[in-house]
Design an enzyme around this catalytic site. Structure first.
Site, PDB file in Angstrom:
ATOM      1  N   GLU A   8      -2.571   7.647  -4.170  1.00 35.84           N
ATOM      2  CA  GLU A   8      -2.913   7.224  -5.520  1.00 35.84           C
ATOM      3  C   GLU A   8      -4.421   7.409  -5.776  1.00 35.84           C
ATOM      4  O   GLU A   8      -5.197   7.371  -4.818  1.00 35.84           O
ATOM      5  CB  GLU A   8      -2.498   5.760  -5.732  1.00 35.84           C
ATOM      6  CG  GLU A   8      -3.232   4.779  -4.848  1.00 35.84           C
ATOM      7  CD  GLU A   8      -2.740   3.343  -5.052  1.00 35.84           C
ATOM      8  OE1 GLU A   8      -1.527   3.091  -4.938  1.00 35.84           O
ATOM      9  OE2 GLU A   8      -3.617   2.492  -5.310  1.00 35.84           O
ATOM     10  N   ARG A  38       0.848  -1.192   0.000  1.00 42.19           N
ATOM     11  CA  ARG A  38       0.000   0.000   0.000  1.00 42.19           C
ATOM     12  C   ARG A  38       0.879   1.236   0.000  1.00 42.19           C
ATOM     13  O   ARG A  38       1.968   1.237   0.598  1.00 42.19           O
ATOM     14  CB  ARG A  38      -0.851   0.069   1.273  1.00 42.19           C
ATOM     15  CG  ARG A  38      -2.163  -0.689   1.226  1.00 42.19           C
ATOM     16  CD  ARG A  38      -3.194  -0.007   0.318  1.00 42.19           C
ATOM     17  NE  ARG A  38      -4.449  -0.701   0.302  1.00 42.19           N
ATOM     18  CZ  ARG A  38      -4.742  -1.779  -0.441  1.00 42.19           C
ATOM     19  NH1 ARG A  38      -3.858  -2.267  -1.276  1.00 42.19           N
ATOM     20  NH2 ARG A  38      -5.942  -2.336  -0.384  1.00 42.19           N
ATOM     21  N   HIS A  91      -1.132  -0.011  -9.570  1.00 39.60           N
ATOM     22  CA  HIS A  91      -1.856  -0.857  -8.613  1.00 39.60           C
ATOM     23  C   HIS A  91      -2.555  -2.035  -9.316  1.00 39.60           C
ATOM     24  O   HIS A  91      -3.787  -2.167  -9.278  1.00 39.60           O
ATOM     25  CB  HIS A  91      -2.870  -0.010  -7.823  1.00 39.60           C
ATOM     26  CG  HIS A  91      -3.249  -0.614  -6.507  1.00 39.60           C
ATOM     27  ND1 HIS A  91      -3.536   0.112  -5.381  1.00 39.60           N
ATOM     28  CD2 HIS A  91      -3.395  -1.912  -6.132  1.00 39.60           C
ATOM     29  CE1 HIS A  91      -3.853  -0.693  -4.378  1.00 39.60           C
ATOM     30  NE2 HIS A  91      -3.772  -1.941  -4.816  1.00 39.60           N
TER      31      HIS A  91
HETATM   32  C1  DGY Z   1      -6.078  -5.512  -2.482  1.00 40.98           C
HETATM   33  O1  DGY Z   1      -6.733  -6.534  -2.668  1.00 40.98           O
HETATM   34  O2  DGY Z   1      -5.935  -5.015  -1.358  1.00 40.98           O
HETATM   35  C2  DGY Z   1      -5.475  -4.879  -3.674  1.00 40.98           C
HETATM   36  O3  DGY Z   1      -4.443  -4.030  -3.335  1.00 40.98           O
HETATM   37  C3  DGY Z   1      -6.539  -4.120  -4.455  1.00 40.98           C
HETATM   38  O4  DGY Z   1      -6.980  -3.034  -3.705  1.00 40.98           O
END
Ligand code: DGY
Length: 329
Positions: A271, A242, A289
């Site tokens: 983001e 993240r 992402h």
């Molecule tokens: C998750 O599953 O947490 C991915 O990063 C998509 O948000």
């Protein structure tokens, strides 16, 4: 006489067959144009709804929840749920669910893709070729770092971290990790004999460091200027976890100053906006992402989110309930 169905907000664009399935249980409000709702629009659209299927872009916090009544479930298509205030959900009687497990292997594959692209300078070399700059081969032409025989460090050794570690066996890598708690001996063995170390040893020793920990305020900027300075100048840093875990401004400085050799980033602070200075750096591989983005896995994540809301409307326990305390309220 037909009784009215409970209402569900499907806050992001969705596969048509999934909508057909959901419409057997719910009256649906859709967003097939896939707009990102503002908080006030989200509050408006959630009025009178039984629940919502959303993604990490929906912030479900005290402020939003205090404007609602009757909402029973918020189901995110993601394993990460840092966009949910779980305590507030519980206080307001809202079940929160995520979509874990089904993305572990796909996300681990992508962590490797980013690590390999970064260590071997794949995108930098491709840009060079596409720009028509390739005129000769030289001995030091785009030399990068080996993965085979090197040391893979993993920060955050949950299910995705362990899936990343397992892949190291084919590359003959040493695996070290740091985590809130040490894994059982059995799990370490299965994770290519991963060895638990303290954070400082991880930073100092890893040739390639992958971040695979969930975001929470406690780990905000856990990789900042001080940590980057402890890494090897030849090391790469990969973030598939993240944004906010890494201090992006400090990382830009470290990449500029050659404090580390390169970075592969799938996630960013704030983001989909990101620090513009990344674009001026050659030693960073940037992706939007997409670590869990394969057809099969995204389907599986959606199915999981759907199962959670259908279970809830049937009065059953959603399989991925994050705040079971809510059932006691
Ligand atoms: C998750 O599953 O947490 C991915 O990063 C998509 O948000």
């Amino acid at each position: 006489m037909k009784t009215s169905m409970p209402k569900l907000l499907v806050a992001r664009a969705m596969f048509p067959d999934v909508l057909a399935q959901l419409s057997n249980f719910f009256e649906l409000e859709l967003n097939q144009e896939d707009r990102i709702f503002s908080q006030s629009e989200l509050a408006e659209r959630l009025q009178g709804k039984f629940g919502m299927i959303c993604t990490s872009s929906a912030k479900v916090d005290q402020d939003l929840l205090s404007k609602l009544s009757g909402v029973k479930i918020i189901s995110t298509i993601a394993v990460g749920y840092d966009n949910f205030d779980l305590h507030a959900c519980t206080q307001h009687g809202v079940m929160a669910t995520n979509s874990p497990d089904v993305l572990n292997e796909t996300t681990a594959d992508f962590a490797w893709a980013l690590m390999m692209a970064t260590a071997r300078r794949v995108t930098e070399a491709e840009h060079f070729l596409r720009a028509g700059l390739w005129t000769k081969w030289s001995v030091d032409f785009f030399v990068g770092a080996d993965l085979h025989g090197s040391c893979l460090g993993i920060l955050g050794m949950g299910r995705i971290g362990q899936a990343i570690a397992r892949r190291a066996s084919g590359f003959g890598m040493e695996v070290i990790y740091h985590n809130r708690s040490q894994l059982s001996e059995e799990k370490e063995l299965a994770a290519h004999h991963a060895r638990y170390v303290d954070k400082q040893t991880l930073l100092r020793h890893a040739d390639h460091l992958i971040l695979a920990l969930p975001y929470s305020p406690e780990v905000h900027h856990i990789i900042g200027a001080i940590e980057l300075a402890q890494m090897k100048p030849s090391a790469t840093l990969i973030n598939i976890a993240r944004g906010g875990i890494v201090d992006d401004a400090a990382l830009i400085q470290a990449l500029r100053n050659g404090q580390i050799a390169g970075a592969g980033l799938d996630v960013f602070e704030n983001e989909p906006r990101f620090h513009a200075d990344f674009l001026g750096l050659k030693n960073v591989v940037l992706t939007p992402h997409i670590a869990s983005a394969t057809e099969r896995t995204r389907r599986a994540m959606v199915n999981r989110a759907v199962k959670n809301v259908i279970s809830a409307v049937r009065g059953e326990l959603p399989p991925d309930l994050l705040n079971p305390e809510v059932l006691e309220i």
